[in-house]
Design a protein around this motif. Structure first.
Motif, short mmCIF file in Angstrom:
data_model
loop_
_atom_site.label_atom_id
_atom_site.label_comp_id
_atom_site.label_asym_id
_atom_site.label_seq_id
_atom_site.Cartn_x
_atom_site.Cartn_y
_atom_site.Cartn_z
N LYS A 32 0.83 -1.21 0.00
CA LYS A 32 0.00 0.00 0.00
C LYS A 32 0.86 1.26 0.00
N HIS A 33 2.02 1.18 0.67
CA HIS A 33 2.93 2.33 0.67
C HIS A 33 3.73 2.37 -0.62
N LEU A 34 4.07 1.21 -1.13
CA LEU A 34 4.85 1.16 -2.38
C LEU A 34 4.01 1.64 -3.57
N LEU A 35 2.73 1.30 -3.57
CA LEU A 35 1.84 1.69 -4.67
C LEU A 35 1.19 3.05 -4.45
N GLY A 36 1.30 3.54 -3.20
CA GLY A 36 0.72 4.85 -2.92
C GLY A 36 -0.78 4.87 -2.95
N THR A 37 -1.42 3.79 -2.51
CA THR A 37 -2.87 3.72 -2.52
C THR A 37 -3.36 2.99 -1.28
N GLU A 38 -4.61 3.19 -0.94
CA GLU A 38 -5.19 2.53 0.23
C GLU A 38 -5.52 1.08 -0.09
N ILE A 39 -4.91 0.15 0.65
CA ILE A 39 -5.18 -1.28 0.49
C ILE A 39 -5.59 -1.83 1.85
N ALA A 40 -6.72 -2.48 1.90
CA ALA A 40 -7.21 -3.04 3.17
C ALA A 40 -6.20 -4.03 3.73
N GLY A 41 -5.94 -3.90 5.03
CA GLY A 41 -4.95 -4.76 5.68
C GLY A 41 -5.52 -6.11 6.06
N SER A 42 -4.64 -7.07 6.26
CA SER A 42 -5.03 -8.41 6.69
C SER A 42 -3.77 -9.14 7.15
N ASN A 43 -3.94 -10.22 7.91
CA ASN A 43 -2.79 -11.05 8.26
C ASN A 43 -2.81 -12.36 7.49
N LYS A 44 -3.56 -12.38 6.39
CA LYS A 44 -3.64 -13.57 5.53
C LYS A 44 -3.13 -13.22 4.13
N PHE A 45 -2.30 -14.09 3.58
CA PHE A 45 -1.64 -13.84 2.30
C PHE A 45 -2.64 -13.60 1.17
N HIS A 46 -3.62 -14.50 1.02
CA HIS A 46 -4.53 -14.41 -0.11
C HIS A 46 -5.39 -13.15 -0.06
N GLN A 47 -5.78 -12.74 1.16
CA GLN A 47 -6.59 -11.53 1.27
C GLN A 47 -5.77 -10.29 0.94
N LEU A 48 -4.53 -10.26 1.42
CA LEU A 48 -3.65 -9.14 1.11
C LEU A 48 -3.41 -9.03 -0.40
N LEU A 49 -3.13 -10.19 -1.03
CA LEU A 49 -2.86 -10.20 -2.46
C LEU A 49 -4.09 -9.77 -3.24
N GLN A 50 -5.24 -10.28 -2.85
CA GLN A 50 -6.49 -9.92 -3.53
C GLN A 50 -6.78 -8.43 -3.39
N ASN A 51 -6.58 -7.89 -2.20
CA ASN A 51 -6.81 -6.47 -1.97
C ASN A 51 -5.86 -5.61 -2.78
N ALA A 52 -4.61 -6.06 -2.89
CA ALA A 52 -3.61 -5.31 -3.65
C ALA A 52 -3.95 -5.31 -5.14
N ILE A 53 -4.37 -6.45 -5.65
CA ILE A 53 -4.72 -6.55 -7.08
C ILE A 53 -5.90 -5.64 -7.42
N GLN A 54 -6.87 -5.58 -6.51
CA GLN A 54 -8.04 -4.74 -6.75
C GLN A 54 -7.68 -3.26 -6.81
N LYS A 55 -6.64 -2.87 -6.06
CA LYS A 55 -6.26 -1.46 -6.01
C LYS A 55 -5.08 -1.11 -6.91
N PHE A 56 -4.62 -2.08 -7.70
CA PHE A 56 -3.43 -1.86 -8.51
C PHE A 56 -3.64 -0.73 -9.52
N GLY A 57 -4.87 -0.56 -9.99
CA GLY A 57 -5.16 0.50 -10.95
C GLY A 57 -5.05 1.89 -10.38
N ASP A 58 -5.07 2.02 -9.04
CA ASP A 58 -4.99 3.33 -8.38
C ASP A 58 -3.55 3.70 -8.02
#
Length: 575
Positions: free
Chosen positions: A150-176
């Motif tokens: 979220k800091h590297l991409l400069g966008t808000e990404i919902a946090g989680s302590n699970k790999f798949h949720q973090l990855l899914q959240n990051a992919i959804q926000k990649f366009g921002d």
């Protein structure tokens, strides 16, 4: 005094050459600690300044009492999530009441850890095997790396302590993605990697932090929407005795126990992982409980919330060359200076720079080499590592390490319930008896004599296995068999179930017309043989010190065993 205050141990042998390394490591960790502490406090549902409060007195206390010389103690993401999750289920009205309960929670967590250390419950760490630690730290490193996207991409990404949720959240926000944040972060990663390979003595992490601040300030990069650390509240925490109410204790004790155990496991697992890399073992588990407990209790007096060792900051501390816990005091000094004087400077620091530092640092905790060696040599332990790794990735950090410990215990139980059982033969022209499968043609096997060795303690978990294996070998020998010799050198204990089974088994073998001998039993095992009644079925003259003596006695029954000689001598004295 050194046992109570481990700082006296390393301080007495402190070298001048360590100072610069500790200074650089401490300042580097401190730079990361300031924004991290604020962010983690917000995760816990607290005002940001409370993360900085947790970065002061608890860290100082651990420096005096802690035994790990590499870990960085302070607020961490996992404990912050647990605090928020635990208190989120309670009906708390108002920010002040919430803060009061968090402070009481820190006091309770510290008290539980302190008492566990006082009663020497640190043995719990012995169940953290190296495969579990490796799988846990590797997965946690992956989660921490993804959490920095979220800091590297400069966008808000919902946090989680699970790999798949973090990855899914990051992919959804990649366009921002903010290209400027991404560029700054990637440049930081590249510079750190290049300079580490070129010259490790250059404090590149400090360099890129300074460059990041100067770049934003001089080039006015904030107009491009770059995420910055922003303003840091001023002022040091005041001494306040927590308002411990009975209803608080009743509501908080379950989450307090969970935080106490999880915090301890986190600290020790991180410390042991860094010890494996460094080759220096200093951690004393009971003292670690006392150190963490005291740190949390004193922290509660200065409005801190529960702390433990941080994966990312410990990795940075290690990677930047910290030698002792003096580095943590430099981190605290920077936090104090920041709170009082440097808030205008840190407000220009890009979050992407911090993300690049954390991502490169924790990447070193992913130990692929060790996993490969287990795959080659120890497949069962490799499975434990993978189970821990995947559990931590997809279920959660806390559950992951608990599953890993449970799997290691199950593997240990399986091994002890199915231990090595070997038939022995005489090495030609010697008095040695070895495994016939390992030594092949070198050993001489007799058809009339079965010699076996059991490589484990004989207890309720493997008593049935022992009986089954012995009777199977007896049946395989057939009619020529006349006697059985049990080499008991590796049997260090026999419990009540094992003793009862062995007594009945000896009786059963005698009923087959076979004689039974025991050779090589060590002192504690001999004591059980006599005290449990096994000797009444075996008879003393069939208990020998060495296998070769039992064989000699079998070949010539007129010879008397060493035990038999002693018994005869004692009887003659009585007569």
């Amino acid at each position: 005094m050194q046992r109570i205050f481990p700082i006296l141990t390393w301080l007495s042998t402190y070298k001048r050459a360590y100072f610069l390394k500790d200074l650089i490591a401490g300042l580097t960790v401190g730079i990361v600690l300031v924004p991290q502490g604020m962010a983690y406090a917000m995760i816990a549902g607290l005002p940001p300044v409370y993360g900085l409060y947790a970065s002061l007195f608890p860290v100082i206390t651990y420096a005096f009492l802690g035994t790990s010389r590499k870990i960085a103690v302070g607020p961490v993401a996992m404990d912050s999530l647990l605090v928020a999750a635990g208190l989120g289920t309670l009906a708390i009205s108002g920010v002040e009441n919430y803060i009061a309960m968090v402070v009481v929670l820190a006091l309770m967590v510290g008290a539980i850890q302190f008492l566990l250390g006082l009663f020497r419950m640190g043995f719990l760490v012995n169940f953290l095997s190296k495969p579990v630690i490796s799988g846990f730290t590797s997965a946690a490193a992956v989660i921490i790396i993804l959490s920095q996207l979220k800091h590297l991409l400069g966008t808000e990404i919902a946090g989680s302590n699970k790999f798949h949720q973090l990855l899914q959240n990051a992919i959804q926000k990649f366009g921002d993605t903010n290209p400027y944040d991404l560029g700054i972060g990637l440049l930081g990663i590249v510079l750190i990697i290049i300079f580490k390979k070129w010259n490790k003595n250059i404090p590149i992490i400090l360099v890129i932090v300074v460059l990041g601040i100067l770049g934003v300030y001089l080039l006015d990069l904030k107009i491009y929407g770059i995420e910055l650390v922003g303003e840091v509240p001023q002022g040091l925490p005041s001494f306040t005795v927590p308002d411990v109410k009975l209803e608080y204790v009743q509501s908080l004790w379950p989450i307090a126990i969970a935080l106490a155990l999880v915090g301890y496991l986190e600290a020790v697992s991180i410390g042991k992982a860094l010890e494996e890399k460094d080759g220096e073992e200093t951690i004393v588990s009971n003292q670690e409980l006392i150190a963490l407990g005291t740190s949390n209790m004193i922290g509660a007096l200065f409005q801190a919330y529960p702390v433990t060792a941080s994966f990312s900051r410990s990795a940075i501390n290690y990677e930047t060359g910290a030698k002792t816990l003096l580095s943590t005091l430099f981190s605290v000094a920077l936090v104090v200076i920041t709170l009082l004087f440097l808030t205008p400077v840190f407000q220009y620091l890009p979050n992407a720079i911090l993300a690049s530092i954390i991502m490169v640092s924790v990447f070193g905790l992913i130990d692929v080499k060790y996993a490969k060696s287990l795959w080659t040599n120890r497949r069962d332990e490799f499975i434990i590592l993978i189970i821990t790794f995947l559990s931590t990735l997809f279920i959660g950090i806390t559950v992951g390490i608990l599953i890993g410990v449970l799997c290691s215990l199950l593997l240990m139980v399986y091994r002890t319930s199915n231990p090595h059982f070997a038939e022995l033969g005489n090495i030609r022209n010697s008095d040695y008896y070895k495994n016939i499968r390992r030594f092949g043609n070198e050993v001489q096997v007799r058809e009339d004599l079965l010699i076996v060795r059991f490589d484990a303690q004989l207890y309720f978990g493997n008593a049935a296995y022992f009986k089954k294996e012995l009777l199977r070998h007896v049946a395989a020998k057939g009619n020529p068999l006349k006697a059985v010799i049990l080499n008991a050198e590796a049997i260090n204990y026999i419990d009540a179930t094992g003793a009862d089974m062995l007594t009945k088994l000896i009786h059963e073998i005698h009923a087959m017309g076979l004689q039974f001998y025991i050779a090589g039993a060590i002192g504690p095992t001999r004591d059980v043989i006599f005290s449990s009644g096994i000797i009444n079925e075996l008879h003393r003259e069939y208990l020998f010190v060495k296998t070769k003596e039992a064989v000699s006695f079998y070949d010539d029954p007129n010879k008397v065993s060493i035990v038999g000689c002693r018994v005869a001598y004692e009887n003659s004295r009585k007569n």
